[in-house]
Structures are given as C-alpha cells and as structure tokens.
Design an enzyme around this catalytic site. Structure first.
Site, PDB file in Angstrom:
ATOM      1  CG  HIS A 180      -4.695  -4.913 -14.857  1.00  0.00           C
ATOM      2  ND1 HIS A 180      -5.133  -4.876 -15.788  1.00  0.00           N
ATOM      3  CD2 HIS A 180      -4.075  -3.737 -14.922  1.00  0.00           C
ATOM      4  CE1 HIS A 180      -4.366  -4.796 -17.042  1.00  0.00           C
ATOM      5  NE2 HIS A 180      -3.167  -3.725 -15.900  1.00  0.00           N
TER       6      HIS A 180
HETATM    7  C1  UD1 Z   1       0.568  -1.821 -13.777  1.00  0.00           C
HETATM    8  C2  UD1 Z   1       0.881  -0.900 -14.748  1.00  0.00           C
HETATM    9  C3  UD1 Z   1       0.182  -0.854 -15.771  1.00  0.00           C
HETATM   10  C4  UD1 Z   1      -0.309  -2.243 -16.264  1.00  0.00           C
HETATM   11  C5  UD1 Z   1       0.367  -3.406 -14.997  1.00  0.00           C
HETATM   12  C6  UD1 Z   1      -0.131  -4.985 -15.920  1.00  0.00           C
HETATM   13  C7  UD1 Z   1       1.217   1.724 -13.639  1.00  0.00           C
HETATM   14  C8  UD1 Z   1       0.895   2.327 -13.480  1.00  0.00           C
HETATM   15  N1  UD1 Z   1       0.269   0.359 -13.743  1.00  0.00           N
HETATM   16  O1  UD1 Z   1      -0.569  -2.098 -13.066  1.00  0.00           O
HETATM   17  O2  UD1 Z   1      -0.053   0.046 -16.457  1.00  0.00           O
HETATM   18  O3  UD1 Z   1      -0.780  -2.767 -17.466  1.00  0.00           O
HETATM   19  O4  UD1 Z   1       1.082  -3.727 -14.535  1.00  0.00           O
HETATM   20  O5  UD1 Z   1      -0.210  -5.704 -14.851  1.00  0.00           O
HETATM   21  O6  UD1 Z   1       2.730   1.490 -13.913  1.00  0.00           O
HETATM   22  N2  UD1 Z   1       0.974  -6.319  -6.582  1.00  0.00           N
HETATM   23  C9  UD1 Z   1       1.610  -7.336  -5.997  1.00  0.00           C
HETATM   24  N3  UD1 Z   1       2.200  -8.573  -7.305  1.00  0.00           N
HETATM   25  C10 UD1 Z   1       2.992  -7.727  -7.756  1.00  0.00           C
HETATM   26  C11 UD1 Z   1       2.672  -6.893  -8.353  1.00  0.00           C
HETATM   27  C12 UD1 Z   1       1.677  -6.113  -7.586  1.00  0.00           C
HETATM   28  O7  UD1 Z   1       0.789  -7.998  -5.959  1.00  0.00           O
HETATM   29  O8  UD1 Z   1       3.935  -8.681  -8.531  1.00  0.00           O
HETATM   30  C13 UD1 Z   1       0.221  -5.784  -6.169  1.00  0.00           C
HETATM   31  C14 UD1 Z   1      -0.145  -4.406  -5.299  1.00  0.00           C
HETATM   32  O9  UD1 Z   1      -0.578  -4.566  -4.329  1.00  0.00           O
HETATM   33  C15 UD1 Z   1       0.068  -3.550  -5.775  1.00  0.00           C
HETATM   34  C16 UD1 Z   1      -1.278  -3.934  -6.908  1.00  0.00           C
HETATM   35  O10 UD1 Z   1      -0.827  -4.991  -7.309  1.00  0.00           O
HETATM   36  O11 UD1 Z   1      -0.143  -2.757  -5.155  1.00  0.00           O
HETATM   37  C17 UD1 Z   1      -0.960  -2.745  -8.435  1.00  0.00           C
HETATM   38  O12 UD1 Z   1       0.219  -2.943  -8.770  1.00  0.00           O
HETATM   39  P1  UD1 Z   1       1.354  -2.033  -9.695  1.00  0.00           P
HETATM   40  O13 UD1 Z   1       2.716  -1.735 -10.631  1.00  0.00           O
HETATM   41  O14 UD1 Z   1       1.337  -0.443  -8.718  1.00  0.00           O
HETATM   42  O15 UD1 Z   1       0.402  -1.670 -10.586  1.00  0.00           O
HETATM   43  P2  UD1 Z   1      -0.645  -2.723 -11.220  1.00  0.00           P
HETATM   44  O16 UD1 Z   1      -1.959  -2.885 -11.338  1.00  0.00           O
HETATM   45  O17 UD1 Z   1      -0.049  -3.689 -11.524  1.00  0.00           O
END
Ligand code: UD1
Length: 389
Positions: free
Chosen positions: A217
C-alpha cells in the site's frame, strides 16, 4: 487516614489501521492499573477517523476488544495538508475541552503527528509509543511524521535499542527515552491462540497448503504505474509456484483500477475456497480483520509486504518476510528477524521466494524485550512520573 489522589486524565489517540493493535494493549493496561493503582487513570479514547471503512477500523475494534471511542473526530481522507490540518483543528478543540494530563500517540500516521503538535502547543505532555524509528527516507510521509512527533514528545517509548541510539544522536535527552519493547507484540501474543482457532484457512481452502501472503500500500510502490506493474510481475511469477493471497488496501485497489491492472487479479467478493484454475493470478480479497490476518500470517509459507508492522510480526512468528522496499525503519527485523529487503525488483522477489521454497530460510531470534508486556511498562512509567493533577 488514606488520602485519595485525584485521577489523571489520559487521552489515547487511534486513527488508522496500524494504530489499533498498539492502542488496545494500552487500554487493557490502564484498566489493570485501575484495578489496583492509585491514583486512578481516566482514559479518553479519541478516534480521529483517518481510517473509516468498516474493514479498516470497526473490524479491528471488534477483534481487539477495544471499547467504542469516547470521541470520534470523523476526519476522513484528503491530501496530507488537508488531513493533518483538519486533525490539528479538531483535536485542539478536544484538548481545550478535556484538559488532559497527557496525550498518548502511537506509530507514524498523519494523525500521530497532528495530535502531538496540537498538544505540545497547548503545553500538554505528549508520549510517543514507537519512537526512534527511522528509514532515513524523507520521501516517506511516515518518516516526516516520526521525526516531528519525536522532536516534540516528552516521553519517547522505543521498541528496540536502535531507536534509543537514534534519538540520542538527534539530541533528545536520555531521560526522555524509555526502551519498553514492541507494543504490537502485546496484541499479537494476546490474540494468537484465538486467531489460530478461527476457520480462516478452511474458508479460503488453504488448510495444509503452502501459500504466499501479500500486502502492498505504500505510495512509492502503488502510486507509480511502472513500479506497481513491475512488482505485480514478480508476484505473478510467485503465483505460478504457490497461491498468492492478496488482501487489498483501499489505496491499492484505487490504483489497480486507475492503471487498468485488474487482469493480474481474481477478485474474491467473499471468502470462498480458491478455485484450482486461478493459474498465476493473484487472489484479491477485501482487507481482513486483525485475527484472520494474524492467522493467515502465522500459517503462511512466506509473507511479502511493504508494511512496517508486518516486518515485526513475521519476526515474532518466525515466518519469512520479504519486504518490497529500499529501506526499513525496523533494522532489527533484518539483523535478528526473518526480514529481507528486495526493493521493487521482481527478480529479487522471485529469488527470495525460491530460497524459502528450497528450505533456505532465515530463522528469527525474537528480541528479548518483545515479550507482550510493553503496555504495562508504559503505564507504569507514565503513572509514576506524576501525570496526576
Ligand atoms: C495510512 C498511513 C500509513 C499506514 C497506512 C496503513 C499516513 C501518511 N499514512 O496510509 O502510514 O501505513 O495508513 O493502512 O498517515 N481509504 C479508504 N478507506 C479508509 C481509509 C482510506 O477508502 O478507511 C482510501 C482513500 O481513498 C484514501 C486512501 O485510501 O485517500 C489513502 O488513505 P490515507 O489514510 O491517506 O493513507 P493510507 O495509504 O491508508
């Protein structure tokens, strides 16, 4: 006459999937302290809502026996600035209302840094659990979060001695640093036997079969089409040898669709036994909950990942781990554990998997302090350092 001291109020921050298994043992250790301890601790669990999908959050609360959050900020996704800014704004309001004695943050996600910043600006002491980890790669958002959080924290709880050494190099005073072990291991030991009794392998048709378990991821791996395609090429070659089980993170799923990479995958809507005709396709599932994933990890032939926590969990479980990254902030998993870094190189992925399949696997020496008692140490230290009002 007994003089009852007033309770101290601790805010514990949970935000995203990798936080929940770090917060659960702390909540348990606080409850255990309150059974016998004086002064009592009043925990306030704050969920920032950085992760919000049921399988990225609720499932973990259930599996880890976490109580409902006292406060939910509902922050959601966004750019780094948007997400971090929203957490600071909303968390500051909570701090002004609750006036806690301490704020405890874990890990390295955006909410970790945001909550630490909001608290320190209000002169509220901050404790950072999982301090001192460095990948030395500042293109990783987590590296910035780690550096900033450690710089403003009052209590730095490290999982391994390399963390202490790094913090000292950065000029953090020795008295702020406490080597307490890896808090994720507390959750792993608490859940492992229950996890192994679950019918996860049966449901997926994996009982008694070798398989590889994959998680991916990191933006560096999945946000660039060429890199992501190259990695999938390596994983597809692995799938010609053994089934590849690939629970897909929401970020990764979005990128698969964006780049048109669906042909690499069989998407399983439900957990059904694998069809024998999947060939070299990757078996994609929704993200698993904590216990099912732990069960899958504990029985895997090999795990391929870019997660930080999984590098540690496989070291504890003594399961070979191939990390699809250039660096790790957890070097002890390389020196003492089962971990090996293969960058994003498909040939290295295949070579390392072959090495495992040929029986040449690294054996793990689980670090002694990763003993399942980290949360107790943290609560003991914080409760004896005068966080009461
Ligand atoms: C985040 C953390 C990362 C961690 C990871 C574990 C930061 C910078 N990154 O990354 O360190 O390893 O979580 O999972 O804090 N989304 C959903 N549903 C959710 C959450 C996210 O659909 O419940 C999608 C959204 O489109 C979002 C994308 O995933 O834009 C990324 O989510 P985000 O929380 O920004 O970063 P992660 O890649 O999840």
């Amino acid at each position: 006459m007994m003089i009852e001291r007033s309770a101290s109020k601790w805010i514990l921050v949970a935000a995203a999937r990798p936080n929940f298994m770090k917060i659960a043992p702390l909540m348990r250790a606080v409850a255990a302290h309150n059974e016998k301890g004086d002064p009592p601790i009043r925990p306030v669990l704050v969920h920032t809502g950085q992760h919000y999908d049921a399988n990225m959050s609720d499932a973990f609360f259930r599996d880890l026996n976490l109580p409902e959050p006292d406060i939910h900020l509902g922050i959601g996704s966004g750019t780094h600035g948007e997400q971090t800014g929203r957490v600071i704004i909303e968390f500051e309001k909570i701090l002004l209302r609750e006036t806690p004695d301490i704020v405890i943050v874990v890990g390295d996600v955006n909410s970790t840094m945001a909550c630490a910043l909001a608290a320190v600006k209000l002169h509220i002491p901050v404790a950072h659990v999982e301090a001192g980890l460095r990948s030395f790669d500042r293109t990783m958002p987590e590296e910035i979060n780690r550096i900033v959080t450690d710089a403003v924290s009052d209590y730095l709880f490290t999982p391994s001695p390399d963390g202490d050494e790094q913090l000292l190099r950065e000029g953090i005073p020795r008295e702020k640093i406490h080597l307490v072990g890896d808090i994720m291991v507390d959750s792993l030991f608490a859940g492992l036997e229950i996890a192994k009794e679950r019918p996860t392998l049966d449901r997926l048709g994996l009982d008694g079969r070798p398989y590889a378990l994959v998680t991916l991821h990191r933006p560096a791996n999945v946000d660039d089409k060429n890199t992501f395609t190259r990695i999938l090429g390596g994983l597809t070659a692995v799938a010609e040898k053994i089934p590849v089980i690939f629970p897909i993170h929401p970020r990764t799923r979005k990128q698969v669709v964006l780049f048109g990479l669906e042909p690499h995958f069989v998407f399983h809507k439900e957990e059904r036994p694998l069809s024998p005709d999947a060939g070299s396709m990757l078996h994609a599932y929704q993200p698993f909950g904590y216990l099912d994933f732990l069960n899958l990890m504990a029985h895997a032939t090999v795990v391929l990942t870019d997660s930080g926590g999984i590098q540690e969990e496989t070291t504890v479980l003594d399961i070979p781990c191939i990390t699809i990254r250039d660096t790790t902030e957890r070097p002890i998993t390389l020196t003492e554990g089962t971990n090996v870094l293969v960058h994003d190189d498909p040939d290295r992925i295949i070579t390392e998997v072959d090495r495992v399949l040929d029986g040449h696997r690294r054996k793990s020496k689980c670090p002694a302090i990763w003993d399942g008692h980290t949360a107790e140490r943290i609560v003991r230290i914080l409760s004896t350092h005068g966080t009461a009002r």
